[in-house]
Design a protein around this motif. Sequence first.
Motif, PDB file in Angstrom:
ATOM      1  N   ALA A 140      -2.705  10.414   6.781  1.00 20.92           N
ATOM      2  CA  ALA A 140      -4.171  10.331   6.840  1.00 20.92           C
ATOM      3  C   ALA A 140      -4.727  10.608   5.447  1.00 20.92           C
ATOM      4  O   ALA A 140      -4.268  11.519   4.754  1.00 20.92           O
ATOM      5  N   TYR A 141      -5.723   9.838   5.028  1.00 24.36           N
ATOM      6  CA  TYR A 141      -6.321  10.054   3.716  1.00 24.36           C
ATOM      7  C   TYR A 141      -7.764   9.559   3.757  1.00 24.36           C
ATOM      8  O   TYR A 141      -8.149   8.742   4.601  1.00 24.36           O
ATOM      9  N   ALA A 142      -8.556  10.100   2.814  1.00 26.04           N
ATOM     10  CA  ALA A 142      -9.968   9.732   2.722  1.00 26.04           C
ATOM     11  C   ALA A 142     -10.154   8.670   1.653  1.00 26.04           C
ATOM     12  O   ALA A 142      -9.431   8.630   0.655  1.00 26.04           O
ATOM     13  N   THR A 143     -11.124   7.793   1.859  1.00 21.53           N
ATOM     14  CA  THR A 143     -11.439   6.757   0.882  1.00 21.53           C
ATOM     15  C   THR A 143     -12.939   6.525   0.878  1.00 21.53           C
ATOM     16  O   THR A 143     -13.631   6.870   1.857  1.00 21.53           O
ATOM     17  N   VAL A 144     -13.442   5.979  -0.223  1.00 20.72           N
ATOM     18  CA  VAL A 144     -14.863   5.655  -0.307  1.00 20.72           C
ATOM     19  C   VAL A 144     -15.086   4.149  -0.249  1.00 20.72           C
ATOM     20  O   VAL A 144     -16.189   3.671  -0.501  1.00 20.72           O
ATOM     21  N   SER A 145     -14.041   3.395   0.090  1.00 16.09           N
ATOM     22  CA  SER A 145     -14.169   1.943   0.211  1.00 16.09           C
ATOM     23  C   SER A 145     -14.818   1.601   1.538  1.00 16.09           C
ATOM     24  O   SER A 145     -14.390   2.063   2.595  1.00 16.09           O
ATOM     25  N   SER A 146     -15.849   0.760   1.485  1.00 13.09           N
ATOM     26  CA  SER A 146     -16.527   0.343   2.715  1.00 13.09           C
ATOM     27  C   SER A 146     -15.973  -0.963   3.271  1.00 13.09           C
ATOM     28  O   SER A 146     -16.498  -1.502   4.246  1.00 13.09           O
ATOM     29  N   ASP A 147     -14.898  -1.493   2.648  1.00 13.39           N
ATOM     30  CA  ASP A 147     -14.239  -2.705   3.143  1.00 13.39           C
ATOM     31  C   ASP A 147     -13.651  -2.419   4.524  1.00 13.39           C
ATOM     32  O   ASP A 147     -13.052  -1.375   4.752  1.00 13.39           O
ATOM     33  N   ASP A 205       0.861  -1.185   0.000  1.00 18.25           N
ATOM     34  CA  ASP A 205       0.000   0.000   0.000  1.00 18.25           C
ATOM     35  C   ASP A 205       0.896   1.233   0.000  1.00 18.25           C
ATOM     36  O   ASP A 205       1.807   1.359   0.838  1.00 18.25           O
ATOM     37  N   LEU A 206       0.648   2.148  -0.926  1.00 19.73           N
ATOM     38  CA  LEU A 206       1.500   3.322  -1.065  1.00 19.73           C
ATOM     39  C   LEU A 206       1.500   4.175   0.189  1.00 19.73           C
ATOM     40  O   LEU A 206       2.568   4.639   0.631  1.00 19.73           O
ATOM     41  N   ASN A 207       0.339   4.383   0.785  1.00 21.56           N
ATOM     42  CA  ASN A 207       0.267   5.219   1.986  1.00 21.56           C
ATOM     43  C   ASN A 207       1.004   4.585   3.159  1.00 21.56           C
ATOM     44  O   ASN A 207       1.648   5.268   3.957  1.00 21.56           O
ATOM     45  N   ALA A 208       0.919   3.242   3.256  1.00 21.66           N
ATOM     46  CA  ALA A 208       1.640   2.543   4.326  1.00 21.66           C
ATOM     47  C   ALA A 208       3.148   2.664   4.112  1.00 21.66           C
ATOM     48  O   ALA A 208       3.915   2.872   5.074  1.00 21.66           O
ATOM     49  N   ARG A 263     -17.995   7.696   2.951  1.00 19.59           N
ATOM     50  CA  ARG A 263     -16.601   8.140   3.045  1.00 19.59           C
ATOM     51  C   ARG A 263     -16.007   7.655   4.361  1.00 19.59           C
ATOM     52  O   ARG A 263     -16.700   7.554   5.377  1.00 19.59           O
ATOM     53  N   PHE A 264     -14.686   7.387   4.316  1.00 21.31           N
ATOM     54  CA  PHE A 264     -13.955   6.943   5.502  1.00 21.31           C
ATOM     55  C   PHE A 264     -12.621   7.668   5.544  1.00 21.31           C
ATOM     56  O   PHE A 264     -12.066   8.047   4.507  1.00 21.31           O
ATOM     57  N   TRP A 265     -12.139   7.835   6.772  1.00 21.45           N
ATOM     58  CA  TRP A 265     -10.783   8.357   6.965  1.00 21.45           C
ATOM     59  C   TRP A 265      -9.884   7.225   7.458  1.00 21.45           C
ATOM     60  O   TRP A 265     -10.237   6.509   8.397  1.00 21.45           O
TER      61      TRP A 265
END
Length: 462
Positions: free
Chosen positions: A135-142, A121-124, A158-160
């Motif tokens: 910290a970043y926002a995502t629309v994945s509900s996983d 994962d790029l952010n990791a 949306r999720f943070w």
Amino acid sequence: MRQLLERFQRLFVSERGQLAFAIILLILIPVALVLNTFIATRAAQENMDFELQRKAVMAEEIFRTAARDRLTDPAALQDLVTRVAAASDDVWGLDILQWQNDEFTVVASAVAGSTGRTVRDLNAIIAWHEDEPVAYATVSSDRRTVGSELQRGDGHDRFWVVVSPLAAADGSRYGLISMKFSSQVVDDIVRNSVTRATVILILTILIVVLLLTANTRLFQFALLFRKLKEVDQMKDEFISIASHELRTPITAIRGYLEMVMGGDFGTIPDSATKALGTVKSSTERLNGLVEDLLNVSRIEQNRLDLELTNIDPKAVIDEVITELRPMANEKKLGYAYDGPLKLPMIKVNRDRFKQVMINLAGNGLKYTKSGSVKLTAEIREKSVRLIVADTGVGMSPAGMQRLFTKFYRVQTDQTRDIPGTGLGLWITKQIVEKMKGSIEVESIEGTGSQFIVTFPITTSTV
């Protein structure tokens, strides 16, 4: 600048200008409301997102402190992750990642079956190499928090995600904590705000349409008022010009008529004397009409000569009695002054005061077929009341209410054949009020009327 303002005024008073103005308002007001709502909502969302992000970082710091002593015990670490994830609905996902062989391995997760999987994962990777939280926002509900396959979401919620470095108890670098927080509360607030704003926008548009409809009528009334004002001004100018133009030939007619009737052109046959009398009577009526029109023009244009001086009202009343005596004698009416021999001084224009008294006394004689017209006076503490009472036709209460309006005449079978323009009493009232006096009427239909003119006293007696 003045010409520009006049052009602007003409533009928006015209019908085309009204339509353009209405369309501009109908567009600008909703657009302004939409922009204001959008900006305010975005600002509120950003503030709430920042607060949510700050709380997520704080929660990770607390968890990091609690997890540091459990890194060597996978079962205890998993138990901590499970309990933390279950404790709050806002914590959507929680993973502990360990850096091994240039990749991350999930060693504890709130998602069953995720332990042991490797992720890229790029952010990791950024958080690990920079040793700083990301910290970043995502629309994945996983509920899994990291993984390149999770960057594509279903687009509904949306999720943070906050990824932070995790150190062991001895201070050595161990891995990462990745926590996913739901933004549902924030998004619900924003959606509710947008919904309310939409409802308000629709209501505002309806109100604007109603206001513009009313405004269009107001514009039309303003345009109509302006045209009426122009017409009224043209009427005043016409009356003034026509009256002055008529005055000259009428004066000539009266002059020559007096000369003819006086015998300056020879003896008049008896058969022509009556006809000349009719001509003289008609000429006097026409002259009176012209004088009335001139007075109306002067009053409306504020050009009436009213230089006020202290006068003796009794002397003027005596002149009025004398001048109208022939008219009273012709109709065989009682006509006299019955009041105090001395009256206090009043401050008026003498000629206009005499005009008022002649008009009131003349009206009394004109509308009285039998009986009398009496002039009297009452001295009050600070004023003088001058009363003209007659035993004429009288008038109804409705007639009294409109008596002093322009061109109004009491129309009954008894007054139908009596000549008049309906201007005399309007002119009288205007003159009296301009000289700081007042006028009122009392009347009983079929019994008679009395007009009461009141002026302030300037000195006690003559």
